[in-house]
Design an enzyme around this catalytic site. Structure first.
Site, mmCIF file in Angstrom:
data_model
loop_
_atom_site.group_PDB
_atom_site.id
_atom_site.type_symbol
_atom_site.label_atom_id
_atom_site.label_comp_id
_atom_site.label_asym_id
_atom_site.label_seq_id
_atom_site.Cartn_x
_atom_site.Cartn_y
_atom_site.Cartn_z
ATOM 1 N N CYS A 11 65.532 24.831 51.440
ATOM 2 C CA CYS A 11 66.560 24.305 50.534
ATOM 3 C C CYS A 11 67.925 24.871 50.884
ATOM 4 C CB CYS A 11 66.215 24.634 49.083
ATOM 5 S SG CYS A 11 64.983 23.539 48.361
ATOM 6 N N ASP A 20 63.164 24.794 65.259
ATOM 7 C CA ASP A 20 62.390 25.904 64.691
ATOM 8 C C ASP A 20 62.893 27.210 65.300
ATOM 9 O OD1 ASP A 20 60.394 27.869 64.148
ATOM 10 O OD2 ASP A 20 58.980 26.257 63.729
ATOM 11 N N GLY A 71 47.767 27.828 56.642
ATOM 12 C CA GLY A 71 48.764 28.485 57.472
ATOM 13 C C GLY A 71 50.197 28.207 57.092
ATOM 14 N N THR A 82 53.678 28.796 55.664
ATOM 15 C CA THR A 82 54.425 30.009 55.327
ATOM 16 C C THR A 82 55.742 29.699 54.628
ATOM 17 O OG1 THR A 82 55.526 30.095 57.487
ATOM 18 C CG2 THR A 82 53.440 31.294 57.270
ATOM 19 N N HIS A 86 57.992 24.445 51.568
ATOM 20 C CA HIS A 86 58.900 23.301 51.440
ATOM 21 C C HIS A 86 58.423 22.335 52.516
ATOM 22 C CE1 HIS A 86 63.246 21.672 50.962
ATOM 23 N NE2 HIS A 86 62.628 20.877 51.840
ATOM 24 N N HIS A 109 57.382 20.099 55.431
ATOM 25 C CA HIS A 109 57.970 19.836 56.746
ATOM 26 C C HIS A 109 56.872 19.555 57.750
ATOM 27 C CE1 HIS A 109 56.986 24.134 56.641
ATOM 28 N NE2 HIS A 109 56.798 24.020 57.941
HETATM 29 P P1 AMP Z 1 54.839 26.801 58.349
HETATM 30 O O1 AMP Z 1 54.349 28.185 58.702
HETATM 31 O O2 AMP Z 1 53.958 25.691 58.858
HETATM 32 O O3 AMP Z 1 55.163 26.684 56.895
HETATM 33 O O4 AMP Z 1 56.192 26.610 59.170
HETATM 34 C C1 AMP Z 1 57.365 27.324 58.857
HETATM 35 C C2 AMP Z 1 58.216 27.313 60.094
HETATM 36 O O5 AMP Z 1 59.556 27.533 59.706
HETATM 37 C C3 AMP Z 1 57.870 28.403 61.116
HETATM 38 O O6 AMP Z 1 57.555 27.781 62.360
HETATM 39 C C4 AMP Z 1 59.144 29.237 61.200
HETATM 40 O O7 AMP Z 1 59.387 29.677 62.523
HETATM 41 C C5 AMP Z 1 60.192 28.271 60.729
HETATM 42 N N1 AMP Z 1 61.377 28.868 60.131
HETATM 43 C C6 AMP Z 1 61.437 29.834 59.193
HETATM 44 N N2 AMP Z 1 62.713 30.122 58.878
HETATM 45 C C7 AMP Z 1 63.492 29.309 59.624
HETATM 46 C C8 AMP Z 1 64.903 29.125 59.768
HETATM 47 N N3 AMP Z 1 65.787 29.838 59.064
HETATM 48 N N4 AMP Z 1 65.330 28.202 60.669
HETATM 49 C C9 AMP Z 1 64.457 27.479 61.376
HETATM 50 N N5 AMP Z 1 63.125 27.601 61.288
HETATM 51 C C10 AMP Z 1 62.644 28.504 60.439
HETATM 52 ZN ZN ZN Z 2 62.926 24.072 49.252
#
Ligand code: AMP
Ligand code: ZN
Length: 137
Positions: free
Chosen positions: A7, A30, A92, A94, A97, A99
């Site tokens: 967000c 990413d 998995g 993390t 939100h 995506h």
């Molecule tokens: P998931 O673990 O499937 O929820 O994916 C979360 C993804 O968000 C991970 O691959 C992180 O590397 C990525 N991520 C977390 N913070 C950021 C950020 N500030 N900018 C870009 N990617 C991010």
């Molecule tokens: Zn959000």
């Protein structure tokens, strides 16, 4: 200020390397991926996971995913492309939100999903994003 990192990215409060944007979707590099072309396609309004996704947002994410996938293919010619999403901690997830991950697969690159990995420098992400944006027109 929202506690949700995506967000805050959508709101411009945290910098991101933007690849594609429309009314409902933001796609960005990413930050935890070092290989070319790893992109996240996020729905703009906060939605925790797939269970809370409405039809309009689902359609918008699917359309953006296909468009960015074609641009990644044109930019990097990967041998394949994984489209991946995690829903729930047990799967998995993390960042809670919604995506989709777009992960180019090159020869010798296995199917193990190992997020997150090394943090690439922002200029590397920016160079990759510029190549993808150039193919989106
Ligand atoms: P998931 O673990 O499937 O929820 O994916 C979360 C993804 O968000 C991970 O691959 C992180 O590397 C990525 N991520 C977390 N913070 C950021 C950020 N500030 N900018 C870009 N990617 C991010
Ligand atoms: Zn959000």
């Amino acid at each position: 200020m929202s506690a949700c990192v995506f967000c805050r990215i959508v709101a411009g409060q945290i910098p991101s390397t933007r690849v594609y944007e429309d009314d409902l979707v933001l796609a960005f590099m990413d930050i935890g991926q070092v290989n070319p072309g790893h992109v996240l396609v996020a729905v703009k309004p906060h939605v925790d996971n797939v269970y809370a996704l409405d039809d309009a947002a689902a359609a918008a994410v699917a359309r953006a995913t296909a468009r960015v996938a074609r641009a990644i293919r044109a930019a990097f010619q990967p041998a394949g492309l994984s489209v991946y999403q995690a829903n729930g901690a047990a799967a998995g997830q993390t960042v809670f939100h919604y995506h989709v991950h777009l992960v180019p697969r090159h020869d010798g690159d296995g199917m193990a999903f190992t997020w997150p990995v090394k943090n690439p420098p922002r200029e590397v992400l920016e160079a990759h994003a510029a190549q993808i944006r150039a193919q989106l027109g």
